[in-house]
Structure formats: C-alpha cells, structure tokens
Design a protein around this motif. Structure first.
Motif, PDB file in Angstrom:
ATOM      1  N   ARG A 261       0.829  -1.210   0.000  1.00 45.17           N
ATOM      2  CA  ARG A 261       0.000   0.000   0.000  1.00 45.17           C
ATOM      3  C   ARG A 261       0.865   1.262   0.000  1.00 45.17           C
ATOM      4  O   ARG A 261       0.535   2.251  -0.666  1.00 45.17           O
ATOM      5  N   MET A 262       1.965   1.241   0.730  1.00 42.84           N
ATOM      6  CA  MET A 262       2.857   2.411   0.720  1.00 42.84           C
ATOM      7  C   MET A 262       3.472   2.599  -0.655  1.00 42.84           C
ATOM      8  O   MET A 262       3.583   3.724  -1.148  1.00 42.84           O
ATOM      9  N   SER A 263       3.855   1.501  -1.313  1.00 47.94           N
ATOM     10  CA  SER A 263       4.375   1.602  -2.670  1.00 47.94           C
ATOM     11  C   SER A 263       3.327   2.145  -3.627  1.00 47.94           C
ATOM     12  O   SER A 263       3.607   3.013  -4.468  1.00 47.94           O
ATOM     13  N   LEU A 442      10.142   4.238  -2.075  1.00 49.17           N
ATOM     14  CA  LEU A 442      11.019   4.487  -3.222  1.00 49.17           C
ATOM     15  C   LEU A 442      10.638   3.608  -4.409  1.00 49.17           C
ATOM     16  O   LEU A 442      10.558   4.084  -5.550  1.00 49.17           O
ATOM     17  N   ALA A 443      10.398   2.326  -4.166  1.00 46.67           N
ATOM     18  CA  ALA A 443      10.024   1.417  -5.255  1.00 46.67           C
ATOM     19  C   ALA A 443       8.756   1.900  -5.951  1.00 46.67           C
ATOM     20  O   ALA A 443       8.645   1.860  -7.184  1.00 46.67           O
ATOM     21  N   GLY A 444       7.796   2.387  -5.167  1.00 49.34           N
ATOM     22  CA  GLY A 444       6.558   2.882  -5.758  1.00 49.34           C
ATOM     23  C   GLY A 444       6.752   4.131  -6.588  1.00 49.34           C
ATOM     24  O   GLY A 444       6.147   4.288  -7.658  1.00 49.34           O
ATOM     25  N   HIS A 467      12.308  10.902  -3.814  1.00 48.23           N
ATOM     26  CA  HIS A 467      12.280  10.253  -2.507  1.00 48.23           C
ATOM     27  C   HIS A 467      13.005  11.127  -1.481  1.00 48.23           C
ATOM     28  O   HIS A 467      12.513  11.355  -0.366  1.00 48.23           O
ATOM     29  N   GLY A 468      14.183  11.637  -1.859  1.00 49.46           N
ATOM     30  CA  GLY A 468      14.917  12.518  -0.962  1.00 49.46           C
ATOM     31  C   GLY A 468      14.169  13.802  -0.675  1.00 49.46           C
ATOM     32  O   GLY A 468      14.134  14.281   0.471  1.00 49.46           O
ATOM     33  N   GLU A 469      13.566  14.388  -1.717  1.00 48.79           N
ATOM     34  CA  GLU A 469      12.800  15.619  -1.516  1.00 48.79           C
ATOM     35  C   GLU A 469      11.603  15.385  -0.599  1.00 48.79           C
ATOM     36  O   GLU A 469      11.281  16.228   0.249  1.00 48.79           O
ATOM     37  N   ALA A 470      10.941  14.246  -0.748  1.00 49.44           N
ATOM     38  CA  ALA A 470       9.815  13.926   0.137  1.00 49.44           C
ATOM     39  C   ALA A 470      10.279  13.804   1.577  1.00 49.44           C
ATOM     40  O   ALA A 470       9.600  14.245   2.512  1.00 49.44           O
ATOM     41  N   GLY A 471      11.458  13.207   1.769  1.00 49.09           N
ATOM     42  CA  GLY A 471      12.007  13.090   3.114  1.00 49.09           C
ATOM     43  C   GLY A 471      12.305  14.443   3.726  1.00 49.09           C
ATOM     44  O   GLY A 471      12.076  14.662   4.925  1.00 49.09           O
ATOM     45  N   GLN A 472      12.814  15.363   2.910  1.00 44.15           N
ATOM     46  CA  GLN A 472      13.074  16.713   3.413  1.00 44.15           C
ATOM     47  C   GLN A 472      11.771  17.388   3.834  1.00 44.15           C
ATOM     48  O   GLN A 472      11.710  18.048   4.880  1.00 44.15           O
TER      49      GLN A 472
END
Length: 490
Positions: A261-263, A442-444, A467-472
């Motif tokens: 679901r997260m993917s 990340l895979a999603g 993925h990195g931008e979402a983490g920020q």
C-alpha cells in the motif's frame, strides 16, 4: 563553480588529463597553481578569522605546491603561519618546486608538528590522487590532529581519501571544510568521503569548460533534475489516466499488506494515472479497508496473472515489498519478463541462489530496475560486492551491465547506474530517511515514473531524487506512511 560544470564529477585521472590538456593549450600550469593556492588562503582567512596560527602541511606533489602558495599568501596577509613538509622538499619538481622557492617560510619535518590551541591546519599533503595507504607518519599525524580537535581545511580532498571511490586509505583527516578546483570528484560525494570533506567549495581557477568536457568521460555526475528532466512526459490538456500509465503493485499475504500500500500510494503521488494492488484473494479485505484511490485486483497464482496480462495496457509493475521470498515470486517475475518491473526487497532476495536466472529474463532493451541495499546487493552480485578494489560507483555500474538493468544501490550515498556505464550519485536524502518502509516508498515512486514512460535509468534516478525531496518535506521523525504522503510529482 560554472553552472556548465556543476553536476559533472571528474575522477582524479580525468582531472590530471584536464591539467595536461590545459598546459598543452598554452595555459600556464604555475598560474593555475597560483590561483589555487590564493583561493585556499582566502578561504582559510574567511572561515577562520580568529585563528591564532595557520599550520600548513605540504606534501611531495602538486597538492603540496598549492599549499606552499597558500602559505605565502597567508604570511603576506599578516597571519601567523607554520609550515611542515612530508619528505625532502629539495626533491620537489616543476611547479611544486617553484612554489616552494617562492615561499619565504622555512619548513620543518612533518613528524615534529604537535597541535596547539588556536591552530588551524591546512592539509596539502596528498589531495585526490592518492592511490595507496597513507604512510605511517601521516597516519600518526592525523591521529594527533584528530585527538586535539583542531579544525582542518583540506586542499582538493582530505589526505587519506581516495578521490575516485571516497574510501579511506588507512586514515584520513576529518575536514571542517574542503577547497577544490573547477569540478568535484566522486570521492567528494561518496561515503565516507562526503562526511570527511564536510563543507565543500569549488573554485574556478581559469581552465575553460571546453577543455574539461573534452577530457571528461561524462559518465559520472550528481543526481539532479538536470540529468533527467528533459525526458519527463510533457503536460498536455488532452490527456486521460491511461496516458499517464497504469502501475501494478503486488501485495503480500493478509498479514503483510502494508508495504504494498505504501508503494502504491507513492506511485500514485508520483503521477501514475492509475494504480492497482494485485493481492491474493485472502488479502483483499485487509487491503480494501485502507484503500480509496488505489484499485484492487485478485491474483493468487501464475495462472491468474497470465490471464490478467492479456491486457496489454498493463506494462509496469512493482514486486517485492512484503511479497514473500520464494518460488512464487520467481514465477511472477518470469511472467513479467516482457514488461517494465521494479524488483525490490523480497523480490530481489528470491533470486539469491541463482541471480543469473533473473538476469537472463531481462535481455534486450532495459526494462528492469533493481533497488538493492548493501546486503541484497551482496546476494545478487557476490563477487562484485566483495571486490575491495572497486568503489560504489564501479560496483553499481558492473552490476547494471551484468543484469542489463538500472541499479539503485541504496545507502546514504545512493548510486544509480545504467548498463551503458552512466552513474549518478544522490545527495539530497536526509539522514532520517533511513526508516522502516522507506524503500517500499522508493520502489513505488520509481514504478510511477516508469508507468509514465520514463526509461529505466532516468525513472530510477528521478525516483531517488523525489524520494529525498519527500524526506526533506516530511521532516525528522517521519514514518513511511508520512513519507509517501509527501511525495510530489515532477
């Protein structure tokens, strides 16, 4: 740093070729050394205005030459300067010898130096070209400086660090700042080099960009939007969900559905037009209780999957998050061999006993993305992973060629590699991104970009960056669910 060169990373060998080409074109090499040393001195004065003494460490090559020039400029500025040299300075040649001759300071042997309160150390011992472990006396000096907690400004690269791989060669200085020239090296971005360099400044000392580009292979760069934004699908008013692609994410059993679901959420947020979770019938209820925009389809076995795949609009899949390790995963992957696939986690581990079985399925135009962390990489590519002569970029590229796949070699310095030898080093991921479920997200994201038509390498690189931008955006203390919610489309 020139915007034209801002993403380019040159290996030490390529930078040496640039220096030689610049000299052959008529650019005076000592003039370049003069500019480099002056830049170092300026950086030292700007960063350490309260220094009691600048301690300049001069090596036996051109890095030492830069240091002699810096020492001269610091002394002329009125700063207190002490100079220590490695080896016999009378044996210096060429520009380094000229730089030493122009410096009025009398140097002392390196082993004599004992750090004092108020010292700022300027490291001009080796730079980026070091290819062997540091000598015993340098190792001892690094230990003394580190124990004393003295700030270090490194010229080009902290001594003891491999400029190509970012590896420590026996011992290396922990710099508080590093000054390099024209372009960065891979070792500035790869771990642990990135941490040892700390704050990095790149000074333009006057080598034309045309010379740099002529000598650089151009295969290694930092992962930024400039590397892939030209291949993003154009936004059009006349579009519909299938034009933006249909992503399928496979779910695990009823007690292992969260990862899929997260993917799926991440793929939808990354811009896929439709996302479906393909789940065992026993897991349909568990998934349905948590889904709205993501669709569900029941798939129990290869027969079910084969029938569904007659719909040729289904071209992009994510398999691995929470799926389970074993023959069922291998069978599903075999059925998907003519489609685009992001293989992650359990999907990767399912081929640990016979990786070649996986690689043989995906020949021809690259359509497979593999996202291994360190342990999974070692299981798929045991000989490559255990080769200490290779750096992370070398390993990722070798793996990509063998697998005919885009490789996302995960870590604090994630490397994305293509079968054709291209590699990007990612730098925008915050440390708090290392949390359970982050890889599923990340895979999603990568799957969502593949579904929209990006080639495998560019989809992988853009996905890692997003993925990195979402983490920020999500900030410290994030959970994977929060991370997925913070994914934004390109």
């Amino acid at each position: 740093m020139s915007k034209d060169l801002s993403q380019l990373l040159l290996t030490p060998a390529e930078m040496a070729a640039v220096d030689a080409a610049a000299a052959a074109s008529g650019i005076g090499s000592f003039g370049l050394m003069e500019k480099a040393g002056a830049a170092v001195a300026a950086a030292a004065l700007r960063r350490h205005p309260d220094a009691f003494r600048f301690v300049v460490l001069c090596g036996p090559g051109n890095n030492g030459g830069d240091a002699y020039v810096a020492a001269r400029h610091l002394q002329q500025s009125g700063a207190a300067v002490a100079l220590f040299h490695l080896g016999d300075p009378a044996k210096l040649k060429g520009d380094a010898a000229r730089a030493r001759a122009g410096c009025a300071l009398k140097g002392l042997e390196l082993g004599i130096y004992q750090p004092e309160t108020g010292d700022v150390v300027i490291d001009g011992l080796f730079g980026a070209g070091l290819g062997r472990e540091v000598p015993v006396e340098v190792r001892a000096l690094i230990g003394r400086v580190t124990a004393a907690g003295r700030p270090v400004l490194a010229i080009d690269l902290p001594s003891g660090l491999d400029g190509r791989t970012g590896k420590v060669l026996g011992a290396a200085f922990q710099a508080c700042s590093t000054v390099t020239f024209m372009t960065r090296k891979p070792g500035h971005l790869l771990m642990p080099g990135r941490e040892l360099c700390n704050e990095l400044e790149v000074f333009d000392i006057g080598i034309p960009a045309r010379i740099i580009r002529a000598e650089a292979a151009g295969l290694i760069a930092e992962n930024t939007p400039d590397a892939w934004k030209g291949l993003l699908p154009a936004e059009q008013l006349e579009t519909h969900k299938y034009k933006r692609g249909h992503l399928v994410v496979f779910s695990g059993e009823a007690d292992k559905t969260g990862a899929a679901r997260m993917s799926a959420t991440a793929g939808l947020k990354a811009g896929a037009g439709l996302v479906t979770i393909a789940a065992p019938r026993a897991a349909i209820s568990a998934n349905a209780a948590h889904l709205t925009a993501v669709m569900l389809h029941a798939i129990d076995d290869e027969v079910d999957l084969g029938g569904w795949l007659t719909d040729k609009r289904l071209q992009t899949f994510v398999l691995g998050p929470g799926f389970g390790i074993g023959a069922r995963a291998r069978g599903f992957v075999s059925a998907l061999a003519d489609r685009h696939l992001v293989l992650d986690a359990d999907g990767i581990s399912s081929f640990k006993d016979d990786p070649q079985q996986l690689f043989d399925l995906f020949r021809g135009e690259p359509r497979l993305v593999l996202t291994p962390h360190e342990g999974e990489f070692a299981r798929l590519f045991p000989d490559i992973g255990s080769d200490d002569a290779l750096g992370k970029v070398d390993k990722a590229v070798a793996a990509a060629r063998r697998a005919n796949a885009a490789i996302v070699y995960k870590g604090a310095d994630t490397v994305i590699a293509a079968p054709d030898g291209r590699a990007l080093i990612n730098t925008n991921a915050p440390v708090w991104l290392a949390t359970a479920g982050s890889g599923d997200v990340l895979a999603g994201i990568i799957g969502g970009l593949l579904a929209q038509g990006l080639p495998t390498f560019e989809a992988a690189a853009a996905g890692v960056w997003l993925h990195g931008e979402a983490g920020q955006r999500a900030g410290k203390g994030l959970t994977a669910e929060e991370l997925a919610a913070h994914v934004l489309p390109l």
